[in-house]
Design an enzyme around this catalytic site. Structure first.
Site, short mmCIF file in Angstrom:
data_model
loop_
_atom_site.label_atom_id
_atom_site.label_comp_id
_atom_site.label_asym_id
_atom_site.label_seq_id
_atom_site.Cartn_x
_atom_site.Cartn_y
_atom_site.Cartn_z
N LYS A 1 0.84 -1.19 0.00
CA LYS A 1 0.00 0.00 0.00
C LYS A 1 0.88 1.25 0.00
O LYS A 1 2.09 1.19 0.25
CB LYS A 1 -0.91 0.00 1.22
CG LYS A 1 -0.16 0.03 2.55
CD LYS A 1 -1.12 -0.01 3.72
CE LYS A 1 -0.36 0.03 5.05
NZ LYS A 1 -1.28 0.08 6.20
N TYR B 1 11.98 32.01 6.83
CA TYR B 1 10.76 32.66 7.28
C TYR B 1 10.79 32.89 8.79
O TYR B 1 11.20 32.02 9.57
CB TYR B 1 9.55 31.81 6.95
CG TYR B 1 9.12 31.86 5.51
CD1 TYR B 1 8.77 33.06 4.91
CD2 TYR B 1 9.07 30.70 4.76
CE1 TYR B 1 8.37 33.11 3.58
CE2 TYR B 1 8.67 30.72 3.43
CZ TYR B 1 8.32 31.93 2.84
OH TYR B 1 7.92 31.97 1.53
#
Length: 371
Positions: A44, A266
């Protein structure tokens, strides 16, 4: 004043994810040796970020006998690739394409009466695994409804609508073998099997163990074990040294000399303590580098670990390469097996307060991949 060097673009110079299928092969052999029954390779989430087809083919060649996925879309991709082995899909909405699942010989999990009714009403004869909640209050039928589900499945079986080939569950605490939750889960699963048999069902496949229980708890093995994380080198129980299956590298886009006190990124979340060189890496949280690892993570530069500084941005992050500097275009290692001192997925998980599974499955589609 800072000095900035920029690398001229050239073909093939971007980030890359290298997959080691040899590691997958070795891990599969080890897990197959531990399992007392069959081994289902769970591929998966694109094989836990390692490429579903490559992991599937490798696992099947080294001890796995069948495959498992969550969604039917994942199952279609494996069938389209020509993989004709037994294949189970266990997480689908009630209105999933059950008819195509039957036509393409994909076995499906049934976790509720509603799912059973929808599967039985779809054209074709459906091979199903009844899914019981073994103690997680997540996927799987509520034990209060289990006997009713088994009786309904038996009636559907007698009508020729389904064939109940399996019963499945999942342990919630297998990463800690000493947790009493595991004993409760095993007991509930045993009860679920007895209840199913009492209604006349005869499931050939009975599976409860995933990677951690496969490695630590033979009492949970039954006829089959489902392993996914272990294939790619993750042992949630921390008891076995599996081989990591990927390495993520990237070039330095630019390198600049900066003074002490230079603000980075930032919010100016970091200021340099000394004069140093800062390298720009073209990877960020859109590529799967967890933002919570900002100002905590490290990468390998010239054989030594160097800190990422400032906040990890969407597309980029900054490494303090130290006073010795580095050259634009040099390759840095973001994560790998750790053989050469590079950070591992476990390191990144620790810096991000998460698990290795999230780290490896989160690597983005923008990262080029090759085996």
């Amino acid at each position: 004043m800072s000095a900035l060097a920029v690398l001229a673009p050239r073909l093939g110079s971007g980030p890359r994810l290298d997959i080691d299928l040899g590691a997958v092969a070795a891990n599969t052999r080890l897990l197959a040796g531990r399992a007392t029954g069959e081994l289902m390779a769970v591929v998966k989430a694109d094989g836990f970020g390692h490429g579903a087809l490559g992991v599937a083919r490798t696992a099947l060649a080294h001890g796995a006998t069948r495959l498992g996925v969550t969604s039917l879309d994942e199952a279609w991709a494996l069938r389209d690739a020509g993989l004709a082995v037994p294949l189970l899909s266990w997480l689908n909405p009630v209105d999933a394409d059950w008819a195509t699942a039957a036509a393409r010989d994909v076995e499906v999990a049934v976790p509720s009466l509603e799912h059973l009714a929808a599967v039985a009403a779809a054209p074709g004869r459906h091979r199903v695994h009844l899914h019981v909640d073994a103690g997680m209050a997540r996927d799987g039928a509520d034990p209060a409804c289990w006997a009713q589900l088994c009786r309904a499945a038996r009636r559907a079986e007698q009508r020729g609508e389904v064939e109940v080939v399996g019963v499945m569950g999942h342990l919630g605490c297998a990463d800690d073998p000493s947790d009493e939750c595991n004993a409760l889960g095993r007991t509930r699963f045993a009860w679920a099997l007895e209840t199913a048999r009492a209604t006349g069902l005869r499931p050939v496949d009975r599976h409860l163990a995933s990677t951690a229980a496969t490695l630590t708890d033979p009492r949970a093995h039954h006829t089959m074990s489902r392993v996914g994380a272990g294939l790619v080198g993750i042992d949630p129980s921390g008891t076995v040294a599996l081989r990591a299956g990927l390495t993520l590298t990237a070039p330095l886009v630019s390198v600049r000399r900066v003074r002490a006190g230079t603000a980075v990124g930032y919010g100016h979340a970091h200021r340099t303590a000394h004069p140093t060189y800062l390298g720009l890496i073209p990877l960020g949280y859109a590529d799967g580098l967890p933002r919570p690892a900002s100002d905590r993570a490290e990468v390998l530069v010239r054989g030594a670990r160097r800190p990422l500084v400032g906040r990890i941005s969407m597309d980029q992050c900054v490494v303090d390469v130290g006073p010795g500097g580095a050259e634009p275009g040099e390759t840095v290692t973001i994560l790998g097996p750790g053989d050469d001192g590079e950070p591992t997925a476990a390191d990144w998980a620790g810096w991000s307060d998460t698990i290795e599974h999230e780290v490896v499955t989160g690597l983005g589609a923008r990262v080029r991949s090759r085996t």
